[in-house]
Design a protein around this motif. Structure first.
Motif, PDB file in Angstrom:
ATOM      1  N   LEU A 408       0.843  -1.186   0.000  1.00  0.00           N
ATOM      2  CA  LEU A 408       0.000   0.000   0.000  1.00  0.00           C
ATOM      3  C   LEU A 408       0.883   1.242   0.000  1.00  0.00           C
ATOM      4  O   LEU A 408       1.534   1.554   0.998  1.00  0.00           O
ATOM      5  N   ALA A 414      -5.814   3.113  -8.205  1.00  0.00           N
ATOM      6  CA  ALA A 414      -6.969   2.825  -7.366  1.00  0.00           C
ATOM      7  C   ALA A 414      -7.533   1.442  -7.666  1.00  0.00           C
ATOM      8  O   ALA A 414      -7.936   0.709  -6.757  1.00  0.00           O
ATOM      9  N   VAL A 417      -5.277  -1.209  -5.982  1.00  0.00           N
ATOM     10  CA  VAL A 417      -5.421  -1.216  -4.522  1.00  0.00           C
ATOM     11  C   VAL A 417      -6.758  -1.838  -4.122  1.00  0.00           C
ATOM     12  O   VAL A 417      -6.819  -2.694  -3.230  1.00  0.00           O
ATOM     13  N   ARG A 418      -7.816  -1.422  -4.780  1.00  0.00           N
ATOM     14  CA  ARG A 418      -9.137  -1.938  -4.422  1.00  0.00           C
ATOM     15  C   ARG A 418      -9.223  -3.441  -4.684  1.00  0.00           C
ATOM     16  O   ARG A 418      -9.790  -4.188  -3.870  1.00  0.00           O
ATOM     17  N   ALA A 432     -12.610  -1.175   1.447  1.00  0.00           N
ATOM     18  CA  ALA A 432     -11.715  -1.012   0.298  1.00  0.00           C
ATOM     19  C   ALA A 432     -11.828   0.393  -0.283  1.00  0.00           C
ATOM     20  O   ALA A 432     -10.821   1.031  -0.611  1.00  0.00           O
ATOM     21  N   ASP A 433     -13.046   0.907  -0.409  1.00  0.00           N
ATOM     22  CA  ASP A 433     -13.237   2.248  -0.962  1.00  0.00           C
ATOM     23  C   ASP A 433     -12.680   3.310  -0.017  1.00  0.00           C
ATOM     24  O   ASP A 433     -12.030   4.268  -0.459  1.00  0.00           O
ATOM     25  N   THR A 436      -8.842   3.205  -0.086  1.00  0.00           N
ATOM     26  CA  THR A 436      -8.355   3.697  -1.376  1.00  0.00           C
ATOM     27  C   THR A 436      -8.498   5.209  -1.471  1.00  0.00           C
ATOM     28  O   THR A 436      -7.581   5.907  -1.930  1.00  0.00           O
ATOM     29  N   LEU A 440      -4.821   7.212  -1.587  1.00  0.00           N
ATOM     30  CA  LEU A 440      -4.423   7.767  -2.877  1.00  0.00           C
ATOM     31  C   LEU A 440      -4.936   9.184  -3.100  1.00  0.00           C
ATOM     32  O   LEU A 440      -4.675   9.765  -4.150  1.00  0.00           O
ATOM     33  N   ASP A 442      -7.851   9.865  -3.768  1.00  0.00           N
ATOM     34  CA  ASP A 442      -8.713   9.697  -4.935  1.00  0.00           C
ATOM     35  C   ASP A 442      -9.943  10.580  -4.762  1.00  0.00           C
ATOM     36  O   ASP A 442     -10.691  10.433  -3.788  1.00  0.00           O
TER      37      ASP A 442
END
Length: 511
Positions: A408, A414, A417-418, A432-433, A436, A440, A442
């Motif tokens: 990680l 993304a 990683v997910r 997971a979301d 992530t 990141l 994101d």
């Protein structure tokens, strides 16, 4: 979003309008190189606007330096907030920039960067040169020059120590780089700073006082201070973190040891007090602080896009909300799993027990570092409490992190990683979301299964099934939903600690 980037690169007309109006929102997104003076500036530089025929726009300071331009000592273009593009873009160049800022090249050279990204050195250099106007070594050199200038102007450290702390291989390389980038010697740069800003640096501010530094971390305004302060205070783990009188104090691992940081959000900047075990960790620590507080976001562009999508909403969004990042990916994942199905206060209690039992003791106001994945894998079963299945899942994740089977870091995509997180027992879509999004930075993850987000959406009158108009800012939308739902359940004047926060769907529904 406010930017000057088109599909084919920088848009000259947009960039020139930003420079002509001295629009500070563009600082960090590109630099203005003036051919007649050989100087490059930030867009908001107060100097006279150069003629169109004399300027060129470049995506990075490294590209300007590569082309032979030197940094303006009036506007200090390297001191601008970082580009929001490295978070909104998920391509190779953006992921490389995040790792370069974290000091990967200083620690392992270009081979380490290429290996982390999964590309050959040749392909990586070709892509970065084409996209950013400079290869990985030139980009890392620009970061070293920025770190050197920061230390020269804000500390009394000897120049030899600054050269080492900034990542230069020798005093000569340090001197040559500073002269090339700023057109003066390091000593002159320090003298100029003292004349212009006054000599307000306390005696001994440097390694002789345990590496203590005080820095200003700029950000683009507006910034929703109440949200960031609530998030930091509500999740502070005793022994590791502390929130007191508007100041967040935290101990963290760094590439060469550890650091203690003290953060206070002020208008236009965050005041950061850093105590570093090893001065080489200055640049990566600053990068992690900016990531934690999402200081490189473009709030005006984000707010405008969300307000446009919310035209049918019942109430306006609060301006300048941020998506909190993290200091360390493995810690984020393990802490998130510890907090599944329990309240924020209960999660901090469980995590504090783990930190005090297994964390590495260090001197300073925060007595422990978060325990390593290896330590949790070996001894976590003696400390972790709660459902047997959750404990087993945490231990299995710790083993995967310790063995390197799960990696990680901010240079990953993304999607990757997910995928890796969902392959783990005990990690469902919400976890997971969430990981992530924060790992990141994101900007486009909607936590639509989160119970608090759903409650906030109902208060705003937003249909979460109609998410297309919120892209690519759905992470920020999630933060607005959280804040609104939490504010509804607490005193009107402040965000307090709710019984439940970011727990999302029940654990059984996440598998």
């Amino acid at each position: 979003m406010v930017d000057c980037v088109s599909a084919n690169g920088l848009d000259f007309e947009r960039c020139y309008r930003a420079v002509a109006t001295r629009d500070a929102r563009f600082d960090g997104q590109f630099v203005t190189a003036v051919r007649t003076t050989g100087i490059y500036c930030r867009p908001s530089c107060p100097a006279i606007t150069p003629k169109r025929s004399n300027v060129t726009f470049l995506p990075t300071a490294a590209a300007a330096q590569q082309s032979g331009f030197r940094a303006c000592r009036r506007c200090l273009p390297d001191a601008a907030p970082g580009s929001p593009l490295w978070n909104t873009r998920a391509d190779l160049a953006a992921r490389a920039m995040r790792l370069i800022a974290d000091g990967v090249i200083e620690r392992g050279g270009v081979p380490a960067l290429a290996d982390a990204l999964g590309y050959s050195q040749r392909q990586l250099t070709r892509v970065l040169s084409a996209e950013l106007g400079a290869g990985p070594l030139a980009l890392a050199r620009a970061h070293r020059a920025h770190t050197a200038r920061l230390l020269i102007q804000t500390t009394r450290m000897p120049m030899s120590d600054i050269a080492f702390a900034a990542g230069f291989a020798s005093i000569r390389q340090f001197n040559d780089t500073v002269r090339e980038v700023f057109a003066v010697s390091p000593t002159t740069l320090r003298e100029e700073s003292r004349r212009l800003r006054g000599d307000a640096i306390p005696n001994g501010n440097g390694p002789s006082v345990n590496g203590l530094l005080t820095l200003r971390l700029p950000y683009r305004e507006p910034l929703d201070r109440s949200w960031l302060e609530w998030f930091l205070s509500a999740h502070a783990v005793p022994g590791l973190e502390q929130w007191e009188d508007g100041v967040y104090t935290r101990a963290l691992r760094t590439p060469h040891g550890y650091a203690t940081v003290r953060l206070q959000v002020l208008p236009g900047h965050v005041r950061a007090g850093l105590t570093l075990h090893d001065m080489r960790d200055l640049a990566p620590t600053v990068a992690r602080l900016r990531h934690l507080l999402d200081l490189d976001a473009d709030p005006v562009g984000i707010d405008d896009a969300l307000d446009a999508g919310n035209r049918r909403g019942r109430m306006p969004f609060s301006p300048g909300i941020r998506v909190p990042g993290c200091f360390d990916g493995p810690e984020l994942l393990l802490r998130t799993m510890i907090g599944q199905q329990i309240s924020v206060s209960a999660a901090t209690t469980h995590t504090s027990r783990l930190v005090e039992t297994l964390g590495d003791p260090i001197p300073g106001p925060m007595p422990y570092l978060f325990p390593s994945a290896e330590t949790i894998a070996d001894r976590g079963a003696d400390v972790l409490t709660g459902p047997v299945r959750r404990t087993a899942s945490i231990l299995n994740v710790a083993r995967a992190l310790a063995s390197g089977d799960l990696v990680l870091h901010s240079g990953r995509t993304a999607a990757d990683v997910r995928r890796d997180l969902l392959a783990l027992d005990g990690v469902g879509p919400w976890t997971a979301d969430y990981v992530t999004m924060r790992l990141l930075a994101d900007p486009d993850i909607l936590l639509h299964t989160d119970l608090v987000v759903r409650r906030g959406a109902a208060l705003f009158g937003i249909d979460l099934s109609d998410t297309g108009r919120w892209a690519p800012w759905r992470s920020y939308l999630s933060m607005h939903m959280w804040k609104r739902a939490l504010a509804e359940r607490t005193a009107p004047a402040r965000l307090g600690s709710p019984p439940m926060m970011n727990r999302g769907m029940p654990l059984a529904a996440r598998r």
